[in-house]
Design an enzyme around this catalytic site. Sequence first.
Site, PDB file in Angstrom:
ATOM      1  N   LYS A 198       0.745  -1.013  -0.072  1.00 30.33           N
ATOM      2  CA  LYS A 198      -0.195  -0.015  -0.083  1.00 30.33           C
ATOM      3  C   LYS A 198       0.952   1.147   0.036  1.00 30.33           C
ATOM      4  O   LYS A 198       1.424   1.692   1.126  1.00 30.33           O
ATOM      5  CB  LYS A 198      -1.009  -0.004   1.145  1.00 30.33           C
ATOM      6  CG  LYS A 198      -2.381   0.629   1.048  1.00 30.33           C
ATOM      7  CD  LYS A 198      -2.425   2.202   0.842  1.00 30.33           C
ATOM      8  CE  LYS A 198      -2.066   3.051   2.036  1.00 30.33           C
ATOM      9  NZ  LYS A 198      -1.625   4.467   1.902  1.00 30.33           N
ATOM     10  N   GLY A 251       6.325   5.503   8.662  1.00 31.93           N
ATOM     11  CA  GLY A 251       5.509   6.517   8.676  1.00 31.93           C
ATOM     12  C   GLY A 251       5.814   7.139   9.949  1.00 31.93           C
ATOM     13  O   GLY A 251       6.415   7.101  10.886  1.00 31.93           O
ATOM     14  N   SER A 252       4.303   7.838  10.585  1.00 36.30           N
ATOM     15  CA  SER A 252       4.611   8.507  11.881  1.00 36.30           C
ATOM     16  C   SER A 252       4.268   7.761  13.018  1.00 36.30           C
ATOM     17  O   SER A 252       3.657   6.395  12.866  1.00 36.30           O
ATOM     18  CB  SER A 252       3.225   9.738  11.795  1.00 36.30           C
ATOM     19  OG  SER A 252       2.084   9.154  11.309  1.00 36.30           O
ATOM     20  N   THR A 253       4.785   8.238  14.010  1.00 35.13           N
ATOM     21  CA  THR A 253       4.509   7.376  15.260  1.00 35.13           C
ATOM     22  C   THR A 253       3.131   7.418  15.561  1.00 35.13           C
ATOM     23  O   THR A 253       2.448   6.348  16.108  1.00 35.13           O
ATOM     24  CB  THR A 253       5.280   8.314  16.374  1.00 35.13           C
ATOM     25  OG1 THR A 253       6.618   8.115  16.104  1.00 35.13           O
ATOM     26  CG2 THR A 253       5.225   7.385  17.711  1.00 35.13           C
ATOM     27  N   GLU A 254       2.272   8.389  15.187  1.00 37.65           N
ATOM     28  CA  GLU A 254       0.940   8.594  15.424  1.00 37.65           C
ATOM     29  C   GLU A 254       0.061   7.359  14.680  1.00 37.65           C
ATOM     30  O   GLU A 254      -0.689   6.399  15.239  1.00 37.65           O
ATOM     31  CB  GLU A 254       0.439   9.712  14.944  1.00 37.65           C
ATOM     32  CG  GLU A 254      -1.119   9.963  15.251  1.00 37.65           C
ATOM     33  CD  GLU A 254      -1.397  11.284  14.539  1.00 37.65           C
ATOM     34  OE1 GLU A 254      -0.796  11.956  13.553  1.00 37.65           O
ATOM     35  OE2 GLU A 254      -2.856  11.646  14.211  1.00 37.65           O
ATOM     36  N   GLY A 256       1.686   4.627  13.592  1.00 36.49           N
ATOM     37  CA  GLY A 256       2.215   3.425  14.243  1.00 36.49           C
ATOM     38  C   GLY A 256       1.387   2.984  15.013  1.00 36.49           C
ATOM     39  O   GLY A 256       1.042   1.566  15.212  1.00 36.49           O
ATOM     40  N   GLU A 273       8.744   1.195  11.552  1.00 35.67           N
ATOM     41  CA  GLU A 273       9.835   2.328  11.423  1.00 35.67           C
ATOM     42  C   GLU A 273       9.204   3.739  11.580  1.00 35.67           C
ATOM     43  O   GLU A 273       8.483   3.946  10.677  1.00 35.67           O
ATOM     44  CB  GLU A 273      10.867   2.147  10.400  1.00 35.67           C
ATOM     45  CG  GLU A 273      12.172   2.764  10.222  1.00 35.67           C
ATOM     46  CD  GLU A 273      12.300   3.930   9.758  1.00 35.67           C
ATOM     47  OE1 GLU A 273      11.843   5.175  10.068  1.00 35.67           O
ATOM     48  OE2 GLU A 273      12.677   4.162   8.388  1.00 35.67           O
ATOM     49  N   CYS A 307      13.376  10.155   7.896  1.00 35.49           N
ATOM     50  CA  CYS A 307      13.079   9.932   9.110  1.00 35.49           C
ATOM     51  C   CYS A 307      14.474  10.076  10.173  1.00 35.49           C
ATOM     52  O   CYS A 307      14.237  10.519  11.135  1.00 35.49           O
ATOM     53  CB  CYS A 307      12.671   8.643   9.386  1.00 35.49           C
ATOM     54  SG  CYS A 307      13.537   7.392   8.369  1.00 35.49           S
ATOM     55  N   GLU A 404       8.984  15.856  15.753  1.00 31.83           N
ATOM     56  CA  GLU A 404       9.305  15.718  14.359  1.00 31.83           C
ATOM     57  C   GLU A 404       8.820  16.846  13.258  1.00 31.83           C
ATOM     58  O   GLU A 404       7.487  16.991  13.125  1.00 31.83           O
ATOM     59  CB  GLU A 404       9.102  14.227  13.823  1.00 31.83           C
ATOM     60  CG  GLU A 404       9.307  14.134  12.457  1.00 31.83           C
ATOM     61  CD  GLU A 404       9.451  12.674  11.997  1.00 31.83           C
ATOM     62  OE1 GLU A 404       8.282  12.075  11.994  1.00 31.83           O
ATOM     63  OE2 GLU A 404      10.527  12.075  11.679  1.00 31.83           O
TER      64      GLU A 404
HETATM   65  P1  NAI Z   1       1.344   8.581   8.101  1.00 33.77           P
HETATM   66  O1  NAI Z   1       2.213   7.570   8.882  1.00 33.77           O
HETATM   67  O2  NAI Z   1       0.023   8.963   8.327  1.00 33.77           O
HETATM   68  O3  NAI Z   1       1.329   7.757   6.722  1.00 33.77           O
HETATM   69  C1  NAI Z   1       2.147   6.911   6.054  1.00 33.77           C
HETATM   70  C2  NAI Z   1       1.456   5.757   5.371  1.00 33.77           C
HETATM   71  O4  NAI Z   1       0.653   5.182   6.476  1.00 33.77           O
HETATM   72  C3  NAI Z   1       0.886   5.988   4.136  1.00 33.77           C
HETATM   73  O5  NAI Z   1       0.875   5.089   3.262  1.00 33.77           O
HETATM   74  C4  NAI Z   1      -0.465   6.428   4.812  1.00 33.77           C
HETATM   75  O6  NAI Z   1      -1.756   6.254   3.846  1.00 33.77           O
HETATM   76  C5  NAI Z   1      -0.715   5.263   5.951  1.00 33.77           C
HETATM   77  N1  NAI Z   1      -1.746   5.453   6.893  1.00 33.77           N
HETATM   78  C6  NAI Z   1      -2.051   6.614   7.307  1.00 33.77           C
HETATM   79  N2  NAI Z   1      -3.340   6.351   8.236  1.00 33.77           N
HETATM   80  C7  NAI Z   1      -3.330   5.119   8.315  1.00 33.77           C
HETATM   81  C8  NAI Z   1      -4.008   4.232   9.262  1.00 33.77           C
HETATM   82  N3  NAI Z   1      -4.757   4.722  10.293  1.00 33.77           N
HETATM   83  N4  NAI Z   1      -3.894   2.860   9.137  1.00 33.77           N
HETATM   84  C9  NAI Z   1      -3.004   2.364   7.985  1.00 33.77           C
HETATM   85  N5  NAI Z   1      -2.325   3.173   7.438  1.00 33.77           N
HETATM   86  C10 NAI Z   1      -2.303   4.388   7.352  1.00 33.77           C
HETATM   87  O7  NAI Z   1       2.400   9.844   7.564  1.00 33.77           O
HETATM   88  P2  NAI Z   1       1.803  11.262   6.908  1.00 33.77           P
HETATM   89  O8  NAI Z   1       0.258  11.574   7.390  1.00 33.77           O
HETATM   90  O9  NAI Z   1       1.952  11.312   5.511  1.00 33.77           O
HETATM   91  O10 NAI Z   1       2.993  12.409   7.293  1.00 33.77           O
HETATM   92  C11 NAI Z   1       2.790  12.897   8.945  1.00 33.77           C
HETATM   93  C12 NAI Z   1       4.082  12.950   9.548  1.00 33.77           C
HETATM   94  O11 NAI Z   1       4.584  11.753   9.825  1.00 33.77           O
HETATM   95  C13 NAI Z   1       5.277  13.442   8.524  1.00 33.77           C
HETATM   96  O12 NAI Z   1       4.983  14.927   8.994  1.00 33.77           O
HETATM   97  C14 NAI Z   1       6.623  13.041   9.407  1.00 33.77           C
HETATM   98  O13 NAI Z   1       6.635  13.719  10.756  1.00 33.77           O
HETATM   99  C15 NAI Z   1       5.988  11.443   9.578  1.00 33.77           C
HETATM  100  N6  NAI Z   1       6.597  10.595   8.602  1.00 33.77           N
HETATM  101  C16 NAI Z   1       7.542   9.941   9.044  1.00 33.77           C
HETATM  102  C17 NAI Z   1       7.945   9.243   7.995  1.00 33.77           C
HETATM  103  C18 NAI Z   1       9.415   8.220   8.205  1.00 33.77           C
HETATM  104  O14 NAI Z   1      10.033   7.947   7.340  1.00 33.77           O
HETATM  105  N7  NAI Z   1       9.670   7.865   9.589  1.00 33.77           N
HETATM  106  C19 NAI Z   1       7.671   9.085   6.710  1.00 33.77           C
HETATM  107  C20 NAI Z   1       6.313   9.609   6.444  1.00 33.77           C
HETATM  108  C21 NAI Z   1       5.805  10.470   7.474  1.00 33.77           C
HETATM  109 MG    MG Z   2      -0.981  10.786   8.461  1.00 28.20          MG
END
Ligand code: NAI
Ligand code: MG
Length: 501
Positions: A198, A251-254, A256, A273, A307, A404
Site C-alpha cells: 500500500k 511513517g508517523s508514530t501516531e 504506528g 519504523e 526519518c 518531528e
Molecule cells: P502517515 O504515517 O500517516 O502515513 C504513512 C503511510 O501510512 C501512508 O501510506 C498512509 O496512507 C498510511 N496510513 C495513514 N493512516 C493510516 C491508518 N490509520 N492505518 C493504516 N495506514 C495508514 O504519515 P503522513 O500523514 O503522511 O505524515 C505525517 C508525519 O509523519 C510527517 O510529517 C512525518 O513527521 C511523519 N512521517 C515519517 C516518515 C518516516 O520516514 N519515518 C515518513 C512519512 C511521514
Molecule cells: Mg497521516
Amino acid sequence: MSTMTAPELHPDLQNFLSKGPHQLLIGGKRQDAASGRSFEAFNPATGEAIAKVSEGAAEDVDRAVKAARAALSGPWGKMTPAERERVLHKLADLVEKNAEALAQLESLNNGKTIREAKSGDVPLSVALLRYYGGWPTKIHGETTPVSVPYYPGAKFLHYTVREPIGVVGAIIPWNFPLLMAVERLAPVLACGNTIVLKPAEQTPLSALRLGELCLEAGVPEGVVNVVPGFGPTAGAALAAHPDVDKITFTGSTETGREIVKASAGNLKKLSLELGGKSPNIVFADADLEAAAKGMFMGIFYNQGQTCSAGSRVFVERSKFDELVNALAEKAKTIRQGPGLDPKTHMGPLVSQEQKDRVLKYIEHGKTEGAKLLAGGEAAPGKGYFVKPTVFSDVKDSMKIAREEIFGPVVAVMPFDNVEEVVTRANDTPFGLVAGVWTKDIKKAHRLTQQLKAGVVWVNCYQFVDAAAPWGGYKQSGYGREKGQYAIEEYTQVKSVWVDLN
Ligand code: NAI
Ligand code: MG
C-alpha cells in the site's frame, strides 16, 4: 526560485503516464477499484495533477490478500531458493535498465531532485534487490544439541527451519517511494512470502511501475499486489485484515500506534519504523569542514523529509557561532526549483499538507522565541516550497526541538560538556539515529555506547546500505529493516524434534 528548463521526460515514462488511469495490481491483473473511484497524483513543484490512480479500499485489500494467500501455494511456493534468486536478480536488472525513467518518476511525483533520485533512490533500490537476491540459498536453520534433563539418556535429533511468514502487508510513506517499496519487497520475496503493498496516497506511481516490472521479471501472479489508496481506508483495512500475517510500516508514530491497535485482532507480527528527532553532535575537536557538510546534509537532504533528519544539532560552545552562521549562510544559497531541473539543489515538499505542517512549526519557533537565521517562510510561486530554515537560540523544551517537523528546518543549540550533551541528546521519546563529530576516538566510542538510537554515525551522516540494519530505539519503532535482520523479520522459526531413542 529558478524557472524550469525541463528536460524531456523519458519516452518510457511518457508512455507509462499516458496509460492512466493507473489501476490496482491484484493477482497479476490490473483492475479498477471495487468502488470505481480514483484519485489524483500531483507534481508538487507545480501543484498540478499528473495522473489518475484507482483508489483501493477495504474490498480491494481483501481481494489482494486473497490473491497473495493463494499465490503462496501456487508456482511461487514451489520454486527452489535458486529460482527465487534468479527472479530477484532479473528484477534488479530491470530496475537498473529503467533507472532513468524511474528516477524521473520519483522526482516528478515526490519533488526530490533528479540528482538525488539518480544517485540515491534508484541505485540503492538496485543494490537492495541484488543483496537480497543472494539470500534465498542462504536462509537456513540449525541443528541443536538438546539434553532434556527429565529424560535420562535422551537421544533426539533437533533442528530448526526458517519458513516464510506468509502474507505481508507493507504500508509505506511518500519520502522515498520506490526505495521503501523495494526495501520491503526484496527481503519479503527472498524469504518466500507474498506481499500486498500500500503505497502512500501522495506517491503511488513508482510502486505501480515496480509491480509491472515484477511481472516482467517472472514473479508469479499474486505474489506482488499493489493497492494504492488512503490511510484510513486502504491502509487501515490492510492493518486490520485477519488473513495478513505481518505488517511492515514506515511513517508517523501516531499512525504506528493505530497499526499496533489494528494488529490485535489476529496478533499479526509487526515491524515499525517511525518518526525521529535525531541529535547531530559536533565537538570543537572535530574536522569542522566535514562536520559543517554533515550538518547541512543531515537536515537538508530530501528537503528534510527523512526519518533520520539531523534536526537537533548540538555544537560545542566555542565553535557554535562559527558553525551556525556558516550553516545559515549556506542555507541561503540553496537554489530551490522543480526536482527535474538539473540546476535545482532542493525541490518542493511533497504536498500542500506537508508544506502547511512545516510552516506551522516555523511559526511555533518564532513565537516561542527562537532566533531565525535563515528561511522561515514559504518560497513564492506555485508548488509546495518552503525555504531552508535555520533557528538558533533554541531551548530543549521548544516544540521545534521536541517534535518531528519533517521539512528543511533545523534547531541548532550550543553545549558545554560531554555528559550534558548526552543527556540532552537522549531527552526525546524518539531514538532512530544520532551523529557524532570528533577526532577523539575514545569520546566517539563512549558516545556510540551512550546514545539511545538504532543507528549512530561517527564523522558521517545519512549513510545507508542494503547490508546495514536500520530501525529505531524507543518510540522510533521496533524491528529492523535491511541486512540479515530483515531476513529474521520475514521468516518464522520452526523447531523440529525427532525421537532417536
Ligand atoms: P502517515 O504515517 O500517516 O502515513 C504513512 C503511510 O501510512 C501512508 O501510506 C498512509 O496512507 C498510511 N496510513 C495513514 N493512516 C493510516 C491508518 N490509520 N492505518 C493504516 N495506514 C495508514 O504519515 P503522513 O500523514 O503522511 O505524515 C505525517 C508525519 O509523519 C510527517 O510529517 C512525518 O513527521 C511523519 N512521517 C515519517 C516518515 C518516516 O520516514 N519515518 C515518513 C512519512 C511521514
Ligand atoms: Mg497521516
